[in-house]
Design a protein around this motif. Sequence first.
Motif, PDB file in Angstrom:
ATOM      1  N   GLN A 112       1.105  -1.143   0.011  1.00 56.05           N
ATOM      2  CA  GLN A 112       0.022  -0.071   0.011  1.00 56.05           C
ATOM      3  C   GLN A 112       0.780   1.140   0.008  1.00 56.05           C
ATOM      4  O   GLN A 112       1.893   1.221   0.809  1.00 56.05           O
ATOM      5  CB  GLN A 112      -0.948  -0.096   1.244  1.00 56.05           C
ATOM      6  N   PRO A 113       0.711   2.424  -0.745  1.00 57.29           N
ATOM      7  CA  PRO A 113       1.218   3.502  -0.873  1.00 57.29           C
ATOM      8  C   PRO A 113       1.302   4.321   0.550  1.00 57.29           C
ATOM      9  O   PRO A 113       0.075   4.399   1.168  1.00 57.29           O
ATOM     10  CB  PRO A 113       0.803   4.155  -1.910  1.00 57.29           C
ATOM     11  N   GLY A 114       2.057   5.083   0.832  1.00 56.76           N
ATOM     12  CA  GLY A 114       1.927   6.004   1.742  1.00 56.76           C
ATOM     13  C   GLY A 114       3.199   6.974   1.938  1.00 56.76           C
ATOM     14  O   GLY A 114       4.010   7.293   0.871  1.00 56.76           O
ATOM     15  N   PRO A 115       3.489   7.715   3.010  1.00 58.22           N
ATOM     16  CA  PRO A 115       4.429   8.527   3.198  1.00 58.22           C
ATOM     17  C   PRO A 115       5.883   7.645   2.887  1.00 58.22           C
ATOM     18  O   PRO A 115       5.965   6.656   3.183  1.00 58.22           O
ATOM     19  CB  PRO A 115       4.322   9.072   4.628  1.00 58.22           C
ATOM     20  N   ASN A 116       6.829   8.532   2.013  1.00 52.25           N
ATOM     21  CA  ASN A 116       8.072   8.195   1.790  1.00 52.25           C
ATOM     22  C   ASN A 116       8.115   7.072   0.803  1.00 52.25           C
ATOM     23  O   ASN A 116       8.915   6.207   0.701  1.00 52.25           O
ATOM     24  CB  ASN A 116       8.853   7.474   3.241  1.00 52.25           C
ATOM     25  N   THR A 117       6.934   6.949   0.286  1.00 47.47           N
ATOM     26  CA  THR A 117       6.722   5.699  -0.680  1.00 47.47           C
ATOM     27  C   THR A 117       6.661   6.316  -2.330  1.00 47.47           C
ATOM     28  O   THR A 117       5.916   7.378  -2.458  1.00 47.47           O
ATOM     29  CB  THR A 117       5.577   5.045  -0.595  1.00 47.47           C
ATOM     30  N   LEU A 118       7.327   6.064  -3.261  1.00 44.19           N
ATOM     31  CA  LEU A 118       7.259   6.326  -4.607  1.00 44.19           C
ATOM     32  C   LEU A 118       6.291   5.248  -5.110  1.00 44.19           C
ATOM     33  O   LEU A 118       6.438   4.070  -5.119  1.00 44.19           O
ATOM     34  CB  LEU A 118       8.744   6.018  -5.214  1.00 44.19           C
ATOM     35  N   ILE A 119       5.256   5.880  -5.694  1.00 44.75           N
ATOM     36  CA  ILE A 119       4.170   4.930  -6.549  1.00 44.75           C
ATOM     37  C   ILE A 119       4.600   4.950  -7.922  1.00 44.75           C
ATOM     38  O   ILE A 119       4.809   5.835  -8.580  1.00 44.75           O
ATOM     39  CB  ILE A 119       2.790   5.683  -6.239  1.00 44.75           C
ATOM     40  N   ILE A 120       4.638   3.786  -8.451  1.00 49.42           N
ATOM     41  CA  ILE A 120       4.750   3.677 -10.003  1.00 49.42           C
ATOM     42  C   ILE A 120       3.631   2.999 -10.435  1.00 49.42           C
ATOM     43  O   ILE A 120       2.912   1.988 -10.150  1.00 49.42           O
ATOM     44  CB  ILE A 120       6.056   2.726 -10.163  1.00 49.42           C
ATOM     45  N   ARG A 121       2.891   3.640 -11.722  1.00 46.15           N
ATOM     46  CA  ARG A 121       1.715   3.303 -12.365  1.00 46.15           C
ATOM     47  C   ARG A 121       2.172   3.095 -13.823  1.00 46.15           C
ATOM     48  O   ARG A 121       2.149   3.919 -14.565  1.00 46.15           O
ATOM     49  CB  ARG A 121       0.751   4.359 -12.057  1.00 46.15           C
ATOM     50  N   PRO A 122       2.368   1.716 -14.084  1.00 54.19           N
ATOM     51  CA  PRO A 122       2.916   1.373 -15.518  1.00 54.19           C
ATOM     52  C   PRO A 122       1.623   1.147 -16.220  1.00 54.19           C
ATOM     53  O   PRO A 122       0.852   0.213 -15.917  1.00 54.19           O
ATOM     54  CB  PRO A 122       3.922   0.308 -15.255  1.00 54.19           C
ATOM     55  N   ALA A 123       1.840   1.216 -17.612  1.00 57.32           N
ATOM     56  CA  ALA A 123       0.645   0.781 -18.572  1.00 57.32           C
ATOM     57  C   ALA A 123       1.473   0.267 -19.638  1.00 57.32           C
ATOM     58  O   ALA A 123       2.695   0.870 -20.188  1.00 57.32           O
ATOM     59  CB  ALA A 123      -0.250   1.928 -19.162  1.00 57.32           C
ATOM     60  N   ILE A 124       1.032  -0.682 -20.537  1.00 58.88           N
ATOM     61  CA  ILE A 124       1.445  -1.001 -21.745  1.00 58.88           C
ATOM     62  C   ILE A 124       0.648  -0.519 -22.873  1.00 58.88           C
ATOM     63  O   ILE A 124      -0.597  -0.766 -22.800  1.00 58.88           O
ATOM     64  CB  ILE A 124       1.572  -2.644 -21.828  1.00 58.88           C
ATOM     65  N   THR A 125       1.058   0.088 -23.726  1.00 64.46           N
ATOM     66  CA  THR A 125       0.251   0.920 -24.490  1.00 64.46           C
ATOM     67  C   THR A 125       0.105   0.553 -25.754  1.00 64.46           C
ATOM     68  O   THR A 125      -0.787   0.781 -26.578  1.00 64.46           O
ATOM     69  CB  THR A 125       0.756   2.565 -24.583  1.00 64.46           C
TER      70      THR A 125
END
Length: 235
Positions: A112-125
Amino acid sequence: MRKQVLAPVLCLSLLMVGCSQNKVSPKEYSGFLRNYDQLSEHKTASGESVLRWLSPKLRMERYSQVYIAPSRFYPQPKPSTRIPEPTLKAVTTYYDAALKRELGKVLTLVEQPGPNTLIIRPAITSVDAHTQSLHFYEYLPVTLVVAGVSSAVGIRDLDSVIATEAAFLDGGSRAVVAEVVRKGTGLPLENDDQVMSAENLKMVLDGWAQDWRNAAVALRQQNAAALTGQKSTVP
């Protein structure tokens, strides 16, 4: 004389086509990202071309954790005889595994994302197969005729091509701190009848994941160098 001039020009054009194969053009943007105008071309640590934007507020040293959202197709493709549904599912599964494997080496993976966390949202286009560009030994005027016939009758190999777009967000504020667009060529298909599998694309997905890991490390080093007044570069 005209034929002597035409041959080198044609060869140069073919070379340019081959070199630009992994570059993403604006007409290929999927709409997954919020703003494509801010992207600019860079070279990764592996030497591949990538379109990228980094927020001036991005500070990699703030992130000790990474949350990788499940990759998805955008837009959702229709399965075909050449690229069936099992292949599409296997590609996203392997992409997720590659990203977690590589980024997990430098950041703690979290559910789960939270403070001090880098969120990566990848898509194959996109996932597709294209007739291969001519090889250097096929640029000679005599072999150009043979290569043209081979392409016309469908016996030339087909390149397996895949493209991705990804957004990177701050886990606390949810602000976008980076965006990336890139394309890669995997193992070729021998003809129109061969079914593409995830195996054709694993080398590309591995390369992307490794480049992102290297970029994370380099950004940390760059930020640290900035604090001490030293110079550093990001691949």
